[in-house]
Design an enzyme around this catalytic site. Structure first.
Site, PDB file in Angstrom:
ATOM      1  N   ARG A 100      66.242  78.570  81.926  1.00  0.00           N
ATOM      2  CA  ARG A 100      64.928  78.814  82.516  1.00  0.00           C
ATOM      3  C   ARG A 100      64.949  80.169  83.214  1.00  0.00           C
ATOM      4  O   ARG A 100      65.986  80.559  83.780  1.00  0.00           O
ATOM      5  CB  ARG A 100      64.582  77.743  83.556  1.00  0.00           C
ATOM      6  CG  ARG A 100      64.048  76.439  82.970  1.00  0.00           C
ATOM      7  CD  ARG A 100      62.639  76.580  82.387  1.00  0.00           C
ATOM      8  NE  ARG A 100      62.126  75.337  81.847  1.00  0.00           N
ATOM      9  CZ  ARG A 100      62.235  74.949  80.569  1.00  0.00           C
ATOM     10  NH1 ARG A 100      62.865  75.724  79.700  1.00  0.00           N
ATOM     11  NH2 ARG A 100      61.713  73.819  80.159  1.00  0.00           N
ATOM     12  N   GLU A 143      56.379  83.376  82.789  1.00  0.00           N
ATOM     13  CA  GLU A 143      55.922  83.423  81.395  1.00  0.00           C
ATOM     14  C   GLU A 143      54.416  83.168  81.297  1.00  0.00           C
ATOM     15  O   GLU A 143      53.903  82.356  82.061  1.00  0.00           O
ATOM     16  CB  GLU A 143      56.690  82.371  80.578  1.00  0.00           C
ATOM     17  CG  GLU A 143      58.162  82.674  80.531  1.00  0.00           C
ATOM     18  CD  GLU A 143      58.983  81.577  79.842  1.00  0.00           C
ATOM     19  OE1 GLU A 143      58.392  80.673  79.227  1.00  0.00           O
ATOM     20  OE2 GLU A 143      60.203  81.628  79.931  1.00  0.00           O
ATOM     21  N   HIS A 202      60.512  83.081  74.475  1.00  0.00           N
ATOM     22  CA  HIS A 202      60.774  81.648  74.629  1.00  0.00           C
ATOM     23  C   HIS A 202      60.688  80.908  73.281  1.00  0.00           C
ATOM     24  O   HIS A 202      59.871  80.009  73.093  1.00  0.00           O
ATOM     25  CB  HIS A 202      59.786  81.024  75.644  1.00  0.00           C
ATOM     26  CG  HIS A 202      60.279  79.734  76.243  1.00  0.00           C
ATOM     27  ND1 HIS A 202      59.988  79.359  77.529  1.00  0.00           N
ATOM     28  CD2 HIS A 202      61.030  78.730  75.736  1.00  0.00           C
ATOM     29  CE1 HIS A 202      60.527  78.177  77.785  1.00  0.00           C
ATOM     30  NE2 HIS A 202      61.174  77.776  76.707  1.00  0.00           N
TER      31      HIS A 202
HETATM   32  P1  NDP Z   1      71.396  68.443  80.080  1.00  0.00           P
HETATM   33  O1  NDP Z   1      70.792  67.655  81.188  1.00  0.00           O
HETATM   34  O2  NDP Z   1      72.130  67.736  79.001  1.00  0.00           O
HETATM   35  O3  NDP Z   1      72.362  69.573  80.667  1.00  0.00           O
HETATM   36  C1  NDP Z   1      72.132  70.237  81.865  1.00  0.00           C
HETATM   37  C2  NDP Z   1      73.463  70.685  82.437  1.00  0.00           C
HETATM   38  O4  NDP Z   1      73.231  71.481  83.605  1.00  0.00           O
HETATM   39  C3  NDP Z   1      74.356  69.523  82.848  1.00  0.00           C
HETATM   40  O5  NDP Z   1      75.641  69.771  82.366  1.00  0.00           O
HETATM   41  C4  NDP Z   1      74.328  69.541  84.367  1.00  0.00           C
HETATM   42  O6  NDP Z   1      75.577  69.097  84.886  1.00  0.00           O
HETATM   43  C5  NDP Z   1      74.074  71.015  84.662  1.00  0.00           C
HETATM   44  N1  NDP Z   1      73.341  71.188  85.929  1.00  0.00           N
HETATM   45  C6  NDP Z   1      72.179  70.607  86.287  1.00  0.00           C
HETATM   46  N2  NDP Z   1      71.818  70.974  87.525  1.00  0.00           N
HETATM   47  C7  NDP Z   1      72.806  71.796  87.963  1.00  0.00           C
HETATM   48  C8  NDP Z   1      73.020  72.481  89.196  1.00  0.00           C
HETATM   49  N3  NDP Z   1      72.146  72.391  90.220  1.00  0.00           N
HETATM   50  N4  NDP Z   1      74.125  73.238  89.311  1.00  0.00           N
HETATM   51  C9  NDP Z   1      75.013  73.330  88.294  1.00  0.00           C
HETATM   52  N5  NDP Z   1      74.856  72.700  87.104  1.00  0.00           N
HETATM   53  C10 NDP Z   1      73.772  71.939  86.957  1.00  0.00           C
HETATM   54  O7  NDP Z   1      70.172  69.264  79.472  1.00  0.00           O
HETATM   55  P2  NDP Z   1      70.066  69.996  78.051  1.00  0.00           P
HETATM   56  O8  NDP Z   1      71.367  70.601  77.700  1.00  0.00           O
HETATM   57  O9  NDP Z   1      69.424  69.094  77.082  1.00  0.00           O
HETATM   58  O10 NDP Z   1      69.009  71.157  78.438  1.00  0.00           O
HETATM   59  C11 NDP Z   1      69.352  72.101  79.438  1.00  0.00           C
HETATM   60  C12 NDP Z   1      68.193  73.014  79.780  1.00  0.00           C
HETATM   61  O11 NDP Z   1      67.950  73.944  78.733  1.00  0.00           O
HETATM   62  C13 NDP Z   1      66.831  72.330  79.968  1.00  0.00           C
HETATM   63  O12 NDP Z   1      66.705  71.768  81.252  1.00  0.00           O
HETATM   64  C14 NDP Z   1      65.870  73.469  79.750  1.00  0.00           C
HETATM   65  O13 NDP Z   1      65.550  74.113  80.966  1.00  0.00           O
HETATM   66  C15 NDP Z   1      66.633  74.439  78.861  1.00  0.00           C
HETATM   67  N6  NDP Z   1      66.021  74.547  77.528  1.00  0.00           N
HETATM   68  C16 NDP Z   1      65.448  75.727  77.146  1.00  0.00           C
HETATM   69  C17 NDP Z   1      64.880  75.853  75.890  1.00  0.00           C
HETATM   70  C18 NDP Z   1      64.253  77.136  75.452  1.00  0.00           C
HETATM   71  O14 NDP Z   1      63.311  77.094  74.662  1.00  0.00           O
HETATM   72  N7  NDP Z   1      64.737  78.278  75.868  1.00  0.00           N
HETATM   73  C19 NDP Z   1      64.823  74.734  74.962  1.00  0.00           C
HETATM   74  C20 NDP Z   1      65.481  73.547  75.439  1.00  0.00           C
HETATM   75  C21 NDP Z   1      66.045  73.475  76.688  1.00  0.00           C
HETATM   76  P3  NDP Z   1      75.678  68.372  86.324  1.00  0.00           P
HETATM   77  O15 NDP Z   1      74.630  67.301  86.342  1.00  0.00           O
HETATM   78  O16 NDP Z   1      77.087  67.873  86.405  1.00  0.00           O
HETATM   79  O17 NDP Z   1      75.419  69.433  87.341  1.00  0.00           O
END
Ligand code: NDP
Length: 321
Positions: free
Chosen positions: A232, A261, A279
């Site tokens: 993001r 955006e 995006h």
């Molecule tokens: P997941 O929930 O599977 O993965 C998110 C990861 O981020 C987890 O490993 C989590 O680990 C970590 N995380 C979450 N919060 C924190 C934090 N505060 N500090 C450190 N690590 C953190 O989600 P996805 O992999 O399915 O998707 C990830 C993101 O990708 C989405 O939320 C979206 O914003 C983005 N995305 C963008 C797209 C685009 O078009 N560019 C398309 C699809 C997704 P833990 O909980 O242990 O912290």
């Protein structure tokens, strides 16, 4: 046959999705998630929302019989989950169906950023190859890099699998260490940035991660540093990033997402050594159709069985009325 529920569509849903949704439910569309666009004549009919973007508390409060919000996308930082959860409203997202597509795009963006593919194509198209000779050698290479992943979740792991095939070492930062991987774990983002020269962002947006990549992290990444963001725009302090690119604090950046955006700050447009994408990480017909189907399948499942297929963790406890 259509169910006895109106689904409110916010903004533009693709044609395929609208057609399928209209076979299953009554559908009403408003331009964006703004309570001022809700009319008293139909507010009470709305039991579900299908949304590509913002669902705020005001909109939720304007719809007295709302039960479920189907968010088109895995990231749901634009939905007020806290307010929904407090009001027993289910939120669903679209995990897994976009994972491989987004990972593919992340790798494409990484290679383009490091080896200047888009830039060199421009050189060819401008006729400069024939006039001026070979395109200058790229300053950067993927060879001998060490990759850090911020957000080793579904997509982060799919990116890591691809990076493994390139023969590069991988480290990561999450709040929690991941049990089933052997990649090196760093308990903080500055520590991860200091340990690698290539940082790929795939963490979610929202308050907790806002501006996580700040001037300190960019400095730690260092002068050969490459930053790739498919998570993001809010993850990055864009002013600090533009300065870091301008000053050579880091070497290059490839961005698919931005803080405001579809507006991209002039500082980023002017910054050297950047690849900027609008995006598009999940934006193929195939994947967007799979996402649309999952939004609709969640709504159908909710109204037919009282269970959502892919509830977000914050509303997993919500029960149907
Ligand atoms: P997941 O929930 O599977 O993965 C998110 C990861 O981020 C987890 O490993 C989590 O680990 C970590 N995380 C979450 N919060 C924190 C934090 N505060 N500090 C450190 N690590 C953190 O989600 P996805 O992999 O399915 O998707 C990830 C993101 O990708 C989405 O939320 C979206 O914003 C983005 N995305 C963008 C797209 C685009 O078009 N560019 C398309 C699809 C997704 P833990 O909980 O242990 O912290």
């Amino acid at each position: 046959t259509q169910r006895d529920a109106t689904i409110l569509v916010l903004g533009r849903f693709n044609d395929y999705a609208l057609q399928r949704l209209s076979r299953e439910f009554r559908v009403r569309t408003i331009e964006r998630g703004d309570a001022a666009l809700v009319e008293a004549g139909w507010a009470a009919d709305v039991k579900g929302i299908a949304s590509m973007w913002e669902v705020n508390a005001g909109l939720i409060d304007a719809l007295p019989n709302l039960e479920i919000v189907g968010n088109f996308g895995v990231g749901y930082d634009a939905v007020d989950v806290k307010h929904a959860s407090a009001n027993n409203i289910m939120i669903t997202n679209t995990p897994d169906v976009l994972t491989e597509e987004v990972a593919d795009t992340a790798i494409g963006l990484l290679i383009d950023t490091v080896r200047e593919l888009s830039q060199s194509q421009l050189y060819l198209r401008e006729g400069r190859w024939a006039k001026e000779g070979a395109y200058p050698l790229s300053k950067l290479s993927l060879r001998d890099r060490k990759v850090g992943i911020f957000g080793l979740g579904r997509i982060g792991k799919a990116v890591a699998r691809r990076i493994e095939a390139f023969g590069l070492p991988i480290a990561y930062h999450n709040r929690r260490k991941v049990a089933d991987v052997s990649y090196e774990y760093y308990p903080s983002l500055p520590e991860l940035a200091a340990a690698v020269d290539t940082l790929i962002l795939v963490a979610p947006g929202g308050a907790e991660t806002a501006n996580a990549v700040n001037a300190q992290v960019l400095k730690a990444l260092g002068p050969d540093g490459v930053l790739i963001n498919v998570g993001r725009g809010t993850l990055v302090d864009e002013t600090a990033l533009a300065e870091a690119l301008e000053n050579g604090t880091i070497a290059a950046a490839g961005l698919d997402v931005f803080a405001d955006e579809p507006h991209v700050s002039q500082a980023l447009l002017d910054a050297p050594n950047t690849v900027l994408l609008p995006h598009i990480a999940s934006a193929s017909h195939k994947t967007r159709q799979a996402m649309a189907d999952l939004v609709i399948d969640n709504l159908i499942s909710w109204f037919d069985t009282g269970k959502a297929l892919t509830p977000v963790p914050e509303t997993a406890h919500v029960t149907s009325k």
